[in-house]
Design an enzyme around this catalytic site. Structure first.
Site, PDB file in Angstrom:
ATOM      1  N   ASP A 209       0.879  -0.889   0.007  1.00 11.79           N
ATOM      2  CA  ASP A 209       0.043   0.087   0.129  1.00 11.79           C
ATOM      3  C   ASP A 209       0.683   0.766  -0.370  1.00 11.79           C
ATOM      4  O   ASP A 209       2.005   1.011   0.579  1.00 11.79           O
ATOM      5  CB  ASP A 209      -1.184  -0.430   1.408  1.00 11.79           C
ATOM      6  CG  ASP A 209      -2.090   0.952   0.976  1.00 11.79           C
ATOM      7  OD1 ASP A 209      -3.004   0.765   1.011  1.00 11.79           O
ATOM      8  OD2 ASP A 209      -1.586   1.762   1.363  1.00 11.79           O
ATOM      9  N   ILE A 210       0.208   1.957  -0.552  1.00  7.19           N
ATOM     10  CA  ILE A 210       1.356   3.482  -1.058  1.00  7.19           C
ATOM     11  C   ILE A 210       0.861   4.265   0.011  1.00  7.19           C
ATOM     12  O   ILE A 210       2.320   4.894   0.465  1.00  7.19           O
ATOM     13  CB  ILE A 210       1.172   4.426  -2.202  1.00  7.19           C
ATOM     14  CG1 ILE A 210       1.625   5.536  -2.598  1.00  7.19           C
ATOM     15  CG2 ILE A 210      -0.139   5.195  -1.389  1.00  7.19           C
ATOM     16  CD1 ILE A 210       1.731   5.766  -4.095  1.00  7.19           C
TER      17      ILE A 210
ATOM     18  N   ASN B 228     -12.927  -2.756   2.377  1.00  7.59           N
ATOM     19  CA  ASN B 228     -14.346  -1.692   2.455  1.00  7.59           C
ATOM     20  C   ASN B 228     -15.127  -2.388   0.699  1.00  7.59           C
ATOM     21  O   ASN B 228     -14.421  -2.471  -0.147  1.00  7.59           O
ATOM     22  CB  ASN B 228     -13.086  -0.567   2.149  1.00  7.59           C
ATOM     23  CG  ASN B 228     -12.498  -0.185   3.861  1.00  7.59           C
ATOM     24  OD1 ASN B 228     -12.552  -0.785   4.231  1.00  7.59           O
ATOM     25  ND2 ASN B 228     -10.870   0.386   3.471  1.00  7.59           N
TER      26      ASN B 228
ATOM     27  N   GLU C 124     -12.147   3.792  -1.791  1.00  5.80           N
ATOM     28  CA  GLU C 124     -11.326   4.856  -2.708  1.00  5.80           C
ATOM     29  C   GLU C 124     -11.268   4.492  -4.083  1.00  5.80           C
ATOM     30  O   GLU C 124     -11.125   5.248  -4.554  1.00  5.80           O
ATOM     31  CB  GLU C 124     -10.862   5.508  -1.358  1.00  5.80           C
ATOM     32  CG  GLU C 124     -11.058   5.981  -0.406  1.00  5.80           C
ATOM     33  CD  GLU C 124      -9.940   6.896   0.548  1.00  5.80           C
ATOM     34  OE1 GLU C 124     -10.511   8.062   0.783  1.00  5.80           O
ATOM     35  OE2 GLU C 124      -8.537   6.531   0.495  1.00  5.80           O
ATOM     36  N   VAL C 125     -10.877   3.082  -3.786  1.00 10.53           N
ATOM     37  CA  VAL C 125     -10.599   2.280  -5.103  1.00 10.53           C
ATOM     38  C   VAL C 125     -11.235   1.539  -5.743  1.00 10.53           C
ATOM     39  O   VAL C 125     -12.035   0.798  -4.640  1.00 10.53           O
ATOM     40  CB  VAL C 125      -9.066   2.143  -5.058  1.00 10.53           C
ATOM     41  CG1 VAL C 125      -8.344   2.007  -6.636  1.00 10.53           C
ATOM     42  CG2 VAL C 125      -7.431   3.086  -4.679  1.00 10.53           C
TER      43      VAL C 125
ATOM     44  N   HIS D 271      -9.687  -5.054  -3.700  1.00  9.32           N
ATOM     45  CA  HIS D 271      -9.157  -5.141  -2.823  1.00  9.32           C
ATOM     46  C   HIS D 271      -9.148  -5.382  -1.445  1.00  9.32           C
ATOM     47  O   HIS D 271      -9.938  -4.996  -0.749  1.00  9.32           O
ATOM     48  CB  HIS D 271      -8.193  -3.973  -3.018  1.00  9.32           C
ATOM     49  CG  HIS D 271      -8.114  -2.450  -2.855  1.00  9.32           C
ATOM     50  ND1 HIS D 271      -9.462  -1.993  -3.319  1.00  9.32           N
ATOM     51  CD2 HIS D 271      -8.606  -1.657  -1.568  1.00  9.32           C
ATOM     52  CE1 HIS D 271     -10.281  -1.434  -2.905  1.00  9.32           C
ATOM     53  NE2 HIS D 271      -9.540  -0.543  -1.901  1.00  9.32           N
TER      54      HIS D 271
ATOM     55  N   HIS E  60      -6.774  -5.484   2.116  1.00 11.84           N
ATOM     56  CA  HIS E  60      -6.162  -5.081   2.457  1.00 11.84           C
ATOM     57  C   HIS E  60      -5.123  -6.705   4.089  1.00 11.84           C
ATOM     58  O   HIS E  60      -6.175  -6.820   3.874  1.00 11.84           O
ATOM     59  CB  HIS E  60      -6.111  -3.711   3.780  1.00 11.84           C
ATOM     60  CG  HIS E  60      -6.833  -2.973   3.099  1.00 11.84           C
ATOM     61  ND1 HIS E  60      -6.046  -1.437   2.477  1.00 11.84           N
ATOM     62  CD2 HIS E  60      -7.705  -2.895   2.565  1.00 11.84           C
ATOM     63  CE1 HIS E  60      -6.497  -0.834   1.891  1.00 11.84           C
ATOM     64  NE2 HIS E  60      -7.784  -0.647   1.840  1.00 11.84           N
TER      65      HIS E  60
HETATM   66  P1  DGP Z   1      -9.602   1.578   0.301  1.00 12.45           P
HETATM   67  O1  DGP Z   1     -10.009   3.127   1.526  1.00 12.45           O
HETATM   68  O2  DGP Z   1     -10.464  -0.039   0.852  1.00 12.45           O
HETATM   69  O3  DGP Z   1     -10.299   1.677  -0.979  1.00 12.45           O
HETATM   70  O4  DGP Z   1      -7.979   1.540  -0.221  1.00 12.45           O
HETATM   71  C1  DGP Z   1      -7.411   2.073  -0.930  1.00 12.45           C
HETATM   72  C2  DGP Z   1      -6.283   2.390  -0.781  1.00 12.45           C
HETATM   73  O5  DGP Z   1      -5.451   1.762  -1.756  1.00 12.45           O
HETATM   74  C3  DGP Z   1      -5.302   3.138   0.101  1.00 12.45           C
HETATM   75  O6  DGP Z   1      -4.985   2.372   1.439  1.00 12.45           O
HETATM   76  C4  DGP Z   1      -4.410   3.578  -0.219  1.00 12.45           C
HETATM   77  C5  DGP Z   1      -3.879   2.826  -1.389  1.00 12.45           C
HETATM   78  N1  DGP Z   1      -3.429   2.889  -2.965  1.00 12.45           N
HETATM   79  C6  DGP Z   1      -4.678   4.101  -3.447  1.00 12.45           C
HETATM   80  N2  DGP Z   1      -4.203   4.440  -4.548  1.00 12.45           N
HETATM   81  C7  DGP Z   1      -2.511   3.455  -4.801  1.00 12.45           C
HETATM   82  C8  DGP Z   1      -1.354   3.979  -5.505  1.00 12.45           C
HETATM   83  O7  DGP Z   1      -1.328   4.194  -6.243  1.00 12.45           O
HETATM   84  N3  DGP Z   1      -0.268   2.791  -5.216  1.00 12.45           N
HETATM   85  C9  DGP Z   1      -0.488   2.230  -4.074  1.00 12.45           C
HETATM   86  N4  DGP Z   1       0.535   1.059  -3.890  1.00 12.45           N
HETATM   87  N5  DGP Z   1      -1.786   2.147  -3.470  1.00 12.45           N
HETATM   88  C10 DGP Z   1      -2.132   2.849  -3.252  1.00 12.45           C
END
Ligand code: DGP
Length: 125
Positions: A39-40, A97, A105-106, A110, A112
């Protein structure tokens, strides 16, 4: 901003772009069914995201539309990643989520995977 998990899949979402190799990630595992990467914005010493290689908005979408092979391949990959990273003996947490109230958010499913320290209770009390 959290997403509406009932919307159609958006091929421009950030994880779709990572899957196509258009954006970088720090991968820890990839096979036919799943990609796992750091995760970023890590929320624990180990914070990995595991995503299916198929086009699914959320766990709801995946459980409704994915084939048995995609579902088993994806969840076997999640377990494989946890074992490979040494998380099983100390323990770890999985979280997915979904939609607005879940603060997803994405808009690509996914999971976690958190570990590397005692994580405390699941929700703030
Ligand atoms: P959620 O709220 O469950 O949709 O979490 C989205 C997660 O994705 C958040 O913990 C940050 C991660 N994330 C967002 N953009 C990027 C990216 O470009 N690269 C990576 N590695 N993680 C990302």
């Amino acid at each position: 901003m959290p997403i509406d998990a009932t919307l159609p899949y958006d091929d421009a979402n950030i994880f779709a772009r990572i899957l196509r190799g258009e954006l970088p990630c720090t991968a820890v595992f990839r096979d036919q069914w799943a990609l796992a990467f750091h995760d970023i914005n890590p929320q624990a010493p180990t914070h990995i995201l595991v995503i299916p290689t198929g086009r699914y908005v959320s766990m709801d979408d995946f459980s409704a539309r994915a084939s048995d092979a995609e579902i088993s391949g994806f969840f076997r990959a999640v377990g494989h990643v946890a074992r490979t990273l040494g998380l099983v003996e100390p323990g770890y947490r999985l979280l997915a989520n979904v939609g607005q109230d879940g603060h997803q958010e994405v808009p690509h499913l996914h999971i976690h995977l958190f570990g590397g320290k005692p994580l405390g209770p699941m929700l703030a009390r």
